[in-house]
Design an enzyme around this catalytic site. Sequence first.
Site, PDB file in Angstrom:
ATOM      1  N   CYS A  78       0.813  -1.225   0.000  1.00 52.28           N
ATOM      2  CA  CYS A  78       0.000   0.000   0.000  1.00 52.28           C
ATOM      3  C   CYS A  78       0.846   1.274   0.000  1.00 52.28           C
ATOM      4  O   CYS A  78       1.779   1.419   0.787  1.00 52.28           O
ATOM      5  CB  CYS A  78      -0.900   0.017   1.230  1.00 52.28           C
ATOM      6  SG  CYS A  78      -1.937   1.496   1.293  1.00 52.28           S
ATOM      7  N   ASP A 239       5.426   2.013  -6.096  1.00 54.00           N
ATOM      8  CA  ASP A 239       5.959   3.178  -5.383  1.00 54.00           C
ATOM      9  C   ASP A 239       6.974   2.719  -4.336  1.00 54.00           C
ATOM     10  O   ASP A 239       6.888   1.595  -3.833  1.00 54.00           O
ATOM     11  CB  ASP A 239       4.812   3.925  -4.680  1.00 54.00           C
ATOM     12  CG  ASP A 239       3.784   4.444  -5.674  1.00 54.00           C
ATOM     13  OD1 ASP A 239       4.192   4.936  -6.741  1.00 54.00           O
ATOM     14  OD2 ASP A 239       2.575   4.349  -5.389  1.00 54.00           O
ATOM     15  N   ASP A 276       5.058   6.653 -10.676  1.00 50.01           N
ATOM     16  CA  ASP A 276       4.719   7.877  -9.956  1.00 50.01           C
ATOM     17  C   ASP A 276       6.005   8.332  -9.272  1.00 50.01           C
ATOM     18  O   ASP A 276       6.541   7.615  -8.419  1.00 50.01           O
ATOM     19  CB  ASP A 276       3.611   7.591  -8.928  1.00 50.01           C
ATOM     20  CG  ASP A 276       2.649   8.763  -8.814  1.00 50.01           C
ATOM     21  OD1 ASP A 276       3.016   9.866  -9.243  1.00 50.01           O
ATOM     22  OD2 ASP A 276       1.533   8.562  -8.291  1.00 50.01           O
ATOM     23  N   LYS A 283       3.126  11.577 -12.282  1.00 48.35           N
ATOM     24  CA  LYS A 283       3.330  10.285 -12.934  1.00 48.35           C
ATOM     25  C   LYS A 283       4.033  10.462 -14.274  1.00 48.35           C
ATOM     26  O   LYS A 283       3.804  11.448 -14.962  1.00 48.35           O
ATOM     27  CB  LYS A 283       1.977   9.606 -13.153  1.00 48.35           C
ATOM     28  CG  LYS A 283       1.260   9.271 -11.850  1.00 48.35           C
ATOM     29  CD  LYS A 283      -0.071   8.573 -12.127  1.00 48.35           C
ATOM     30  CE  LYS A 283      -0.790   8.194 -10.848  1.00 48.35           C
ATOM     31  NZ  LYS A 283      -1.369   9.353 -10.132  1.00 48.35           N
TER      32      LYS A 283
HETATM   33  C1  PLP Z   1      -2.481   9.591  -9.736  1.00 51.51           C
HETATM   34  C2  PLP Z   1      -3.033  10.859  -9.262  1.00 51.51           C
HETATM   35  C3  PLP Z   1      -3.947  11.566 -10.034  1.00 51.51           C
HETATM   36  C4  PLP Z   1      -4.501  11.047 -11.338  1.00 51.51           C
HETATM   37  O1  PLP Z   1      -3.593  10.953 -12.350  1.00 51.51           O
HETATM   38  P1  PLP Z   1      -4.076  10.468 -13.790  1.00 51.51           P
HETATM   39  O2  PLP Z   1      -2.802  10.387 -14.554  1.00 51.51           O
HETATM   40  O3  PLP Z   1      -5.017  11.507 -14.304  1.00 51.51           O
HETATM   41  O4  PLP Z   1      -4.759   9.150 -13.626  1.00 51.51           O
HETATM   42  C5  PLP Z   1      -4.393  12.777  -9.548  1.00 51.51           C
HETATM   43  N1  PLP Z   1      -3.977  13.279  -8.368  1.00 51.51           N
HETATM   44  C6  PLP Z   1      -3.096  12.626  -7.606  1.00 51.51           C
HETATM   45  C7  PLP Z   1      -2.662  13.247  -6.328  1.00 51.51           C
HETATM   46  C8  PLP Z   1      -2.602  11.393  -8.020  1.00 51.51           C
HETATM   47  O5  PLP Z   1      -1.741  10.722  -7.240  1.00 51.51           O
END
Ligand code: PLP
Length: 314
Positions: A78, A239, A276, A283
């Site tokens: 997680c 992660d 990420d 990301k």
């Molecule tokens: C992953 C994430 C998103 C969404 O990202 P997408 O690329 O649009 O799926 C938005 N906000 C946060 C804080 C995230 O970790």
Amino acid sequence: MPLLIPPYYLSLADPDDPKCPIRQQCVPNIAESREVAGDLCDPLGEIRHEVAPMLIRRYPDRALLLATTTCAVHCRFCVRSRLVGKSDGYSSLSVLEPAFRWLENNPEVREVLVSGGDPLVASTQRISSLLSRIRAIDSIEVIRIGTRVPAVLPMRIDDDLVQMLCKHHPIWLMTHFNHPKELTTQSRVALRKLADAGIPVMNHTVLLKGINDNADTLESLFRGLIRERARPYYLLHPDVVTGTGHLRPKLASSIAVYSKLMGKLSGLAIPRLMLDTPGGKGKVQIGPNSIVSMNPGSTELLTYRGETVTVLDP
Ligand SMILES: *Cc1c(COP(=O)(O)O)cnc(C)c1O
């Protein structure tokens, strides 16, 4: 992070096989006490990017609302092990009110990702109140719900819940299936219910060492998902959460596994391979790199067959 496994999900595990992919995802392992270089307690810098209590904003047009710190299962990898199972769960609407007000004052944010924890572990009534409050914010166009419930507690996706979700459209549901063993008769029924109700279902898969980091397993998972009209969205390199190093493949190995799927699988069944970045910088899509060379007027591309093709661009 405390152990939490619903009986249904545990019933999918093989009691005789320590390497069982279900078991490795949810049963604690002594290796969790080991820390490796680069491990972070808050790998995505969420604490730093919290703009209101439980509201994390890392991108211009979307924000993440942590509606609860409770889940149906505690996944050992997680990303929010710093929070999950550590307090009493669902935040009341009054606790979240500053987050709603922040969204009202920042209309450039058009999309809310409701996550946690798992927002679908609450009662239908409670989820409905939360969604109604978000829907009362004019600037919010899309609500995304991030949940593992269809994979780990599929009987929770009942008709009442689905009908309630439909009242708050546009709702997009982000599921989290990691292994074809999770695609059972019950979970397929849950996915079908959502698709029949007109709720687009997108799936996140986390690449986990010794659990699903091979092309055959992923092929079978992704083919199974599109048969149930769930679209593989992201394949996530894990992660750098403290104590999860034993479950992280090497980055090069993640790219190699992913490359094997390209071309072999329908474009519908191929997610994007994502990482990420630590610290919450966002990301990044991580290959494979299809551009071999780029010159004025011509570019060399690498196809899935491993051939180089020159594309003229006069
Ligand atoms: C992953 C994430 C998103 C969404 O990202 P997408 O690329 O649009 O799926 C938005 N906000 C946060 C804080 C995230 O970790």
